[in-house]
Design a protein around this motif. Sequence first.
Motif, PDB file in Angstrom:
ATOM      1  N   UNK A   1       0.844  -1.199   0.000  1.00 55.62           N
ATOM      2  CA  UNK A   1       0.000   0.000   0.000  1.00 55.62           C
ATOM      3  C   UNK A   1       0.877   1.246   0.000  1.00 55.62           C
ATOM      4  N   UNK A   2       0.460   2.237  -0.754  1.00 57.21           N
ATOM      5  CA  UNK A   2       1.266   3.456  -0.890  1.00 57.21           C
ATOM      6  C   UNK A   2       1.050   4.412   0.281  1.00 57.21           C
ATOM      7  N   UNK A   3       2.133   5.056   0.683  1.00 50.99           N
ATOM      8  CA  UNK A   3       2.100   6.123   1.681  1.00 50.99           C
ATOM      9  C   UNK A   3       2.590   7.389   0.987  1.00 50.99           C
ATOM     10  N   UNK A   4       1.854   8.482   1.110  1.00 54.14           N
ATOM     11  CA  UNK A   4       2.215   9.733   0.434  1.00 54.14           C
ATOM     12  C   UNK A   4       2.638  10.762   1.469  1.00 54.14           C
ATOM     13  N   UNK A   5       3.840  11.299   1.287  1.00 56.35           N
ATOM     14  CA  UNK A   5       4.383  12.293   2.183  1.00 56.35           C
ATOM     15  C   UNK A   5       4.259  13.698   1.631  1.00 56.35           C
ATOM     16  N   UNK A   6       5.212  14.548   1.983  1.00 54.07           N
ATOM     17  CA  UNK A   6       5.117  15.979   1.734  1.00 54.07           C
ATOM     18  C   UNK A   6       4.876  16.313   0.259  1.00 54.07           C
TER      19      UNK A   6
ATOM     20  N   UNK B   1      10.196  15.398  12.967  1.00 55.11           N
ATOM     21  CA  UNK B   1      11.533  15.644  12.431  1.00 55.11           C
ATOM     22  C   UNK B   1      11.651  15.082  11.017  1.00 55.11           C
ATOM     23  N   UNK B   2      11.078  13.919  10.777  1.00 53.46           N
ATOM     24  CA  UNK B   2      11.075  13.358   9.422  1.00 53.46           C
ATOM     25  C   UNK B   2      10.340  14.281   8.453  1.00 53.46           C
ATOM     26  N   UNK B   3       9.196  14.792   8.876  1.00 49.10           N
ATOM     27  CA  UNK B   3       8.416  15.676   8.004  1.00 49.10           C
ATOM     28  C   UNK B   3       9.165  16.977   7.732  1.00 49.10           C
ATOM     29  N   UNK B   4       9.904  17.451   8.735  1.00 43.58           N
ATOM     30  CA  UNK B   4      10.712  18.658   8.508  1.00 43.58           C
ATOM     31  C   UNK B   4      11.732  18.409   7.406  1.00 43.58           C
ATOM     32  N   UNK B   5      12.390  17.265   7.431  1.00 39.42           N
ATOM     33  CA  UNK B   5      13.384  16.932   6.406  1.00 39.42           C
ATOM     34  C   UNK B   5      12.741  16.777   5.037  1.00 39.42           C
ATOM     35  N   UNK B   6      11.557  16.193   5.001  1.00 39.27           N
ATOM     36  CA  UNK B   6      10.831  16.075   3.729  1.00 39.27           C
ATOM     37  C   UNK B   6      10.590  17.456   3.131  1.00 39.27           C
ATOM     38  N   UNK B   7      10.047  18.361   3.951  1.00 43.85           N
ATOM     39  CA  UNK B   7       9.706  19.701   3.470  1.00 43.85           C
ATOM     40  C   UNK B   7      10.952  20.474   3.060  1.00 43.85           C
ATOM     41  N   UNK B   8      12.001  20.361   3.854  1.00 43.63           N
ATOM     42  CA  UNK B   8      13.232  21.100   3.556  1.00 43.63           C
ATOM     43  C   UNK B   8      13.845  20.617   2.250  1.00 43.63           C
ATOM     44  N   UNK B   9      13.798  19.330   2.001  1.00 43.97           N
ATOM     45  CA  UNK B   9      14.334  18.780   0.753  1.00 43.97           C
ATOM     46  C   UNK B   9      13.670  19.403  -0.468  1.00 43.97           C
ATOM     47  N   UNK B  10      12.354  19.568  -0.391  1.00 45.78           N
ATOM     48  CA  UNK B  10      11.583  20.047  -1.540  1.00 45.78           C
ATOM     49  C   UNK B  10      11.563  21.577  -1.615  1.00 45.78           C
ATOM     50  N   UNK B  11      11.499  22.248  -0.471  1.00 44.53           N
ATOM     51  CA  UNK B  11      11.229  23.683  -0.449  1.00 44.53           C
ATOM     52  C   UNK B  11      12.462  24.576  -0.348  1.00 44.53           C
ATOM     53  N   UNK B  12      13.590  24.056   0.109  1.00 47.83           N
ATOM     54  CA  UNK B  12      14.774  24.901   0.286  1.00 47.83           C
ATOM     55  C   UNK B  12      15.181  25.547  -1.031  1.00 47.83           C
ATOM     56  N   UNK B  13      15.480  26.842  -0.985  1.00 48.77           N
ATOM     57  CA  UNK B  13      15.866  27.556  -2.212  1.00 48.77           C
ATOM     58  C   UNK B  13      17.377  27.701  -2.343  1.00 48.77           C
ATOM     59  N   UNK B  14      18.113  26.995  -1.503  1.00 43.33           N
ATOM     60  CA  UNK B  14      19.574  26.937  -1.610  1.00 43.33           C
ATOM     61  C   UNK B  14      20.000  25.491  -1.428  1.00 43.33           C
TER      62      UNK B  14
ATOM     63  N   UNK C   1       8.223  23.224  -9.129  1.00 46.61           N
ATOM     64  CA  UNK C   1       7.846  22.068  -8.316  1.00 46.61           C
ATOM     65  C   UNK C   1       6.496  22.369  -7.689  1.00 46.61           C
ATOM     66  N   UNK C   2       5.495  21.580  -8.051  1.00 45.94           N
ATOM     67  CA  UNK C   2       4.127  21.832  -7.624  1.00 45.94           C
ATOM     68  C   UNK C   2       3.644  20.755  -6.657  1.00 45.94           C
ATOM     69  N   UNK C   3       2.530  21.040  -6.022  1.00 45.03           N
ATOM     70  CA  UNK C   3       1.907  20.079  -5.122  1.00 45.03           C
ATOM     71  C   UNK C   3       1.464  18.843  -5.912  1.00 45.03           C
ATOM     72  N   UNK C   4       1.241  17.742  -5.197  1.00 40.67           N
ATOM     73  CA  UNK C   4       0.790  16.522  -5.847  1.00 40.67           C
ATOM     74  C   UNK C   4       1.893  15.769  -6.548  1.00 40.67           C
TER      75      UNK C   4
END
Length: 283
Positions: free
Chosen positions: A94-99, A196-209, A251-254
Motif C-alpha cells: 500500500x502506498x504512503x504519500x508524504x510531503x 523531524x522526518x516531516x521537517x526533512x521532507x519539506x526542507x528537501x523540496x522547499x529549500x531555495x539553496x 515544483x508543484x503540489x501533488x
Amino acid sequence: MVKLTKVLKPARPEDEMTRLVNDTPMKQENRHYNGLSAIGTKCVRRLQYTHYDCLDITHSARMIRLFGIGHTMEPKLRKELEMFLGMTFKGDQDQVIGFAGHWKGHIDGLGMFLRSSKFYTNDDDWFLMEYKTHKASSFADLKKNGVKKSKPMHYAQMTSYMGYKKLARGMYVAYNKDTSEIYLEWVYFDEADFNENKRKEAETVMADTILPRIGNDSPMWHECKLCDALSVCFNKEPIKKSCKNCQHIDILDGGVWQCTKGNVVVGYEPCCEYEQMEIFNVY
C-alpha cells in the motif's frame, strides 16, 4: 641465486563469465518521487541531490541480487508468522504519500493477531509490518541494541509509515541470512521523531539553496566517504543534467514537476533549452 618468476594461471572463460554476472554495474531505477525509506538519511543535502535527480546510482549485479533477497523472503516470513503466532495480514505494498506528493513509500503490509492467537488482546488493532534481512554481524548488533539505535534508517522509515498511516506500533521482522534465525521487535510510534522526518521532507523540496553538508565539510568525513553523492557534492564531478535540475522547472503540489517552457511531459532527459538550476552553481 635462484631467480623466481611469478607463475600466472591462464585465464579461464569461466572467470570472465563469473566476473560479468557479479561485477557488471547496473543503474538503480529512477523513480519520480523521493523514497521514504531514505528519510533517515542524516544529510538533507544528500536528499536534495536525489530529489533533483543530480546523479545516477549504480550497484553491481551481485548487490542488486542481494537487495532482492528481502523481497523473496517476505511471503515466507508471513507464512511462518501466520503458522506460529496466529497472525493475519493485509495491505502489502500500500502506498504512503508524504510531503506535497514528492515523498512516497510502500509498506510491507499491516498485521494483526487473530482472536484464536495466544497473543491476541481485546484492544488489538492493525499494526505496521516491516521485514528486513541481515548478515550475521548486523543481526547480532540489532539484537543487542534494538532497531532505533542499530538501524536508524529502518526506524525512521517505520516512523514515517506509522505517522502517515496513523498506527501506534509496528512489528520489525529481521531475518538472519546466515543462520535463518528470526528476530522480532515492537517499534512504537514517536510523534517528535515523525515531525523531524516531516521537517526533512519539506526542507528537501522547499529549500531555495543547496543545504550545508554534515560533519566537518570535508570529503574525508566518515559518512561523506561512503556517500553516493560524494563526487557531485564536493564538485569533483558536475551534476547530471536532468529536467528536474533545470532552471525552467516549477515544483508543484501533488508530486508534479512543471516545465515553464511549455513542455507537457517532464522526464529525465533535458531538452535543448536546459539551464542548470542556480542552487547548483555554488558549492
